[in-house]
Design an enzyme around this catalytic site. Structure first.
Site, PDB file in Angstrom:
ATOM      1  N   ASN A   1       0.849  -1.199   0.000  1.00  0.00           N
ATOM      2  CA  ASN A   1       0.000   0.000   0.000  1.00  0.00           C
ATOM      3  C   ASN A   1       0.885   1.249   0.000  1.00  0.00           C
ATOM      4  OD1 ASN A   1       0.566   0.810   2.847  1.00  0.00           O
ATOM      5  ND2 ASN A   1      -0.340  -1.198   3.219  1.00  0.00           N
TER       6      ASN A   1
ATOM      7  N   LYS B   1       7.858 -17.626 -10.647  1.00  0.00           N
ATOM      8  CA  LYS B   1       7.115 -16.492 -11.195  1.00  0.00           C
ATOM      9  C   LYS B   1       5.866 -16.974 -11.942  1.00  0.00           C
ATOM     10  CE  LYS B   1       7.641 -12.574 -14.248  1.00  0.00           C
ATOM     11  NZ  LYS B   1       8.424 -11.988 -15.333  1.00  0.00           N
TER      12      LYS B   1
ATOM     13  N   ILE C   1      -2.375  -7.254  14.239  1.00  0.00           N
ATOM     14  CA  ILE C   1      -1.253  -7.129  15.190  1.00  0.00           C
ATOM     15  C   ILE C   1      -1.698  -6.341  16.425  1.00  0.00           C
ATOM     16  CG2 ILE C   1       1.074  -6.170  15.477  1.00  0.00           C
ATOM     17  CD1 ILE C   1       1.265  -6.527  12.315  1.00  0.00           C
TER      18      ILE C   1
HETATM   19  O1  C5P Z   1      -8.603  -2.325  10.804  1.00  0.00           O
HETATM   20  P1  C5P Z   1      -7.677  -1.281  10.303  1.00  0.00           P
HETATM   21  O2  C5P Z   1      -6.584  -1.822   9.423  1.00  0.00           O
HETATM   22  O3  C5P Z   1      -8.286  -0.091   9.680  1.00  0.00           O
HETATM   23  O4  C5P Z   1      -6.991  -0.742  11.658  1.00  0.00           O
HETATM   24  C1  C5P Z   1      -5.994   0.186  11.688  1.00  0.00           C
HETATM   25  C2  C5P Z   1      -5.178   0.050  12.936  1.00  0.00           C
HETATM   26  O5  C5P Z   1      -4.912  -1.310  13.249  1.00  0.00           O
HETATM   27  C3  C5P Z   1      -3.812   0.668  12.760  1.00  0.00           C
HETATM   28  O6  C5P Z   1      -3.380   1.126  14.022  1.00  0.00           O
HETATM   29  C4  C5P Z   1      -2.985  -0.511  12.259  1.00  0.00           C
HETATM   30  O7  C5P Z   1      -1.603  -0.325  12.540  1.00  0.00           O
HETATM   31  C5  C5P Z   1      -3.556  -1.661  13.047  1.00  0.00           C
HETATM   32  N1  C5P Z   1      -3.537  -2.954  12.329  1.00  0.00           N
HETATM   33  C6  C5P Z   1      -2.727  -3.984  12.775  1.00  0.00           C
HETATM   34  N2  C5P Z   1      -2.737  -5.192  12.144  1.00  0.00           N
HETATM   35  C7  C5P Z   1      -3.561  -5.402  11.093  1.00  0.00           C
HETATM   36  C8  C5P Z   1      -4.401  -4.378  10.629  1.00  0.00           C
HETATM   37  C9  C5P Z   1      -4.363  -3.165  11.265  1.00  0.00           C
HETATM   38  O8  C5P Z   1      -1.955  -3.768  13.725  1.00  0.00           O
HETATM   39  N3  C5P Z   1      -3.554  -6.572  10.486  1.00  0.00           N
END
Ligand code: C5P
Length: 402
Positions: free
Chosen positions: A210, A288, A309
């Site tokens: 992203n 690939k 996370i």
């Molecule tokens: O659910 P979303 O991705 O919008 O949530 C954003 C928050 O959750 C951010 O603080 C991002 O760092 C954390 N996040 C995470 N692990 C993920 C998805 C999002 O720690 N797989």
């Protein structure tokens, strides 16, 4: 070590003989990594030329409040917002008196009223003028309003007198300027910060990622270290230098990031600024992928959910004070509040990534923080460095109250 790396300093030069030291000061600030814009009062210009300070700072010097050409380049409000620190050296008795009164009749005094950056003054004047009760009262008032007074020093003066009133030397002032960025708000705390994007491999040459640049997370790591914390920064692939006194661990995928975070636990405070990929390809092809004529013009990739996370760490028995980010393009506060609850967070920081001036990869940000009582606090658009310091101060305050 550059103690002022990427810090934005407005140096205000008042009309005193010590203005000759301001030229050296610009050099010392830049040696420490600062970007310096100089604002001179009319008096300052009598002692040293704008051309000297322009050559040394690398920017045109700002002189007049009512100059349409200068305002078109960087207006006084823009300059006030740009600054991480306003340092006035020399600060004459007259300038201090005008600041104490809240006068705004030239560019420098107006900028001081308009900025929310910290302000530091290096007084420089004849010893009798410094001792005068009016100056002393002004100095005290300005100190009470939160301005830092750097000096003055004692010694022989340009006028032949000996006593208190000499401006500090350029080296000392550059160190004091760096000290202005240090706070003790997070001393003794271990802060874990995630930053940047993650990359999820499709095959050995392709991946899904992203637009996250990592700038906000790195600025937070720097601000937390300046606030005295032990900082572990877990970063996805970015092109940014590691801030001073920060332990950085580089990772690639979301699962790597989770493993690195778990290995870095326990911590007192978690700030999850990473833009983690929610999904990854179920299988990573060993070779690939080739264009497959049998599937026509399309390609179907089966994706599976990545671990969350932040939610994982915020649900542990030894859960830290947990702060998340909600980068949204619509219904910002609604989605942010829901995430706060779903992920069991203490605070969530909402930012509108549909706005290109504060979105991914931009230099600036504007945020709204939502707490567990759904109370909102907003910080207006400014550099990511400044937002990071404001946010760290805000979080530190909540952490101490928790
Ligand atoms: O659910 P979303 O991705 O919008 O949530 C954003 C928050 O959750 C951010 O603080 C991002 O760092 C954390 N996040 C995470 N692990 C993920 C998805 C999002 O720690 N797989």
């Amino acid at each position: 070590m550059q103690r002022l790396y990427r810090k934005r300093i407005v140096l205000g030069v008042g009309g005193g003989i010590a203005a000759y030291k301001s030229a050296e000061l610009v050099r010392r600030l830049r040696d420490q990594g600062a970007d310096v814009h100089v604002v001179m009062t009319r008096g300052g210009r009598e002692f040293i030329t704008p051309l000297t300070l322009q050559a040394l700072s690398g920017h045109p010097v700002h002189l007049d409040l009512l100059d349409p050409a200068a305002e078109a380049a960087m207006g006084h409000i823009e300059l006030a917002r740009w600054a991480d620190l306003v340092l006035i050296a020399p600060a004459t008795a007259d300038l201090m008196a005008r600041l104490a009164q809240g006068v705004a009749d030239d560019l420098l005094t107006t900028l001081v009223l308009a900025t929310d950056a910290p302000i530091a003054l290096a007084p420089a004047m004849n010893q009798a003028m410094w001792r005068d009760p009016a100056t002393q009262a002004n100095a005290q008032l300005l100190g009470e309003r939160g301005m830092r007074l750097l000096g003055p020093a004692a010694g022989s003066q340009a006028c032949g007198d000996v006593g208190l009133g000499r401006m500090l030397e350029a080296d000392e002032l550059a160190q004091c300027a760096a000290d202005c960025f240090q706070s003790q708000a997070l001393t003794g705390k271990h802060v874990l910060i995630t930053a940047g994007p993650t990359q999820e491999n499709i095959d050995p040459v392709r991946y899904i990622t992203n637009h996250s640049s990592g700038k906000m997370g790195f600025a937070l790591a720097e601000a937390a270290a300046e606030a005295g914390a032990k900082v572990t920064l877990i970063s996805g692939p970015v092109h940014l230098p590691t801030p001073d006194r920060v332990t950085r661990i580089d990772v690639v995928s979301a699962r790597d990031m989770l493993a690195a975070c778990e290995a870095a636990m326990p911590c007192d405070l978690l700030i999850a600024a990473a833009a983690v990929a929610d999904y990854r390809p179920e299988v990573v092809a060993q070779h690939k992928l080739k264009k497959d004529p049998s599937s026509g013009d399309g390609l179907l990739l089966q994706m599976v959910r990545n671990p969350d996370i932040l939610a994982t760490l915020a649900s542990r028995a030894d859960r830290p004070f947990s702060v998340g980010f909600a980068a949204e393009t619509e219904n910002l506060l609604g989605y942010a509040s829901r995430k706060l609850q779903d992920k069991n967070l203490d605070l969530i920081v909402a930012n509108d990534v549909a706005n290109p001036s504060i979105g991914f990869n931009s230099e600036e940000n504007a945020i709204t923080i939502i707490d567990r009582d759904l109370q909102q606090s907003s910080f207006a658009q400014t550099s990511k460095g400044k937002i990071a310091r404001q946010l760290v101060d805000f979080i530190a305050d909540r952490l101490h109250r928790a």
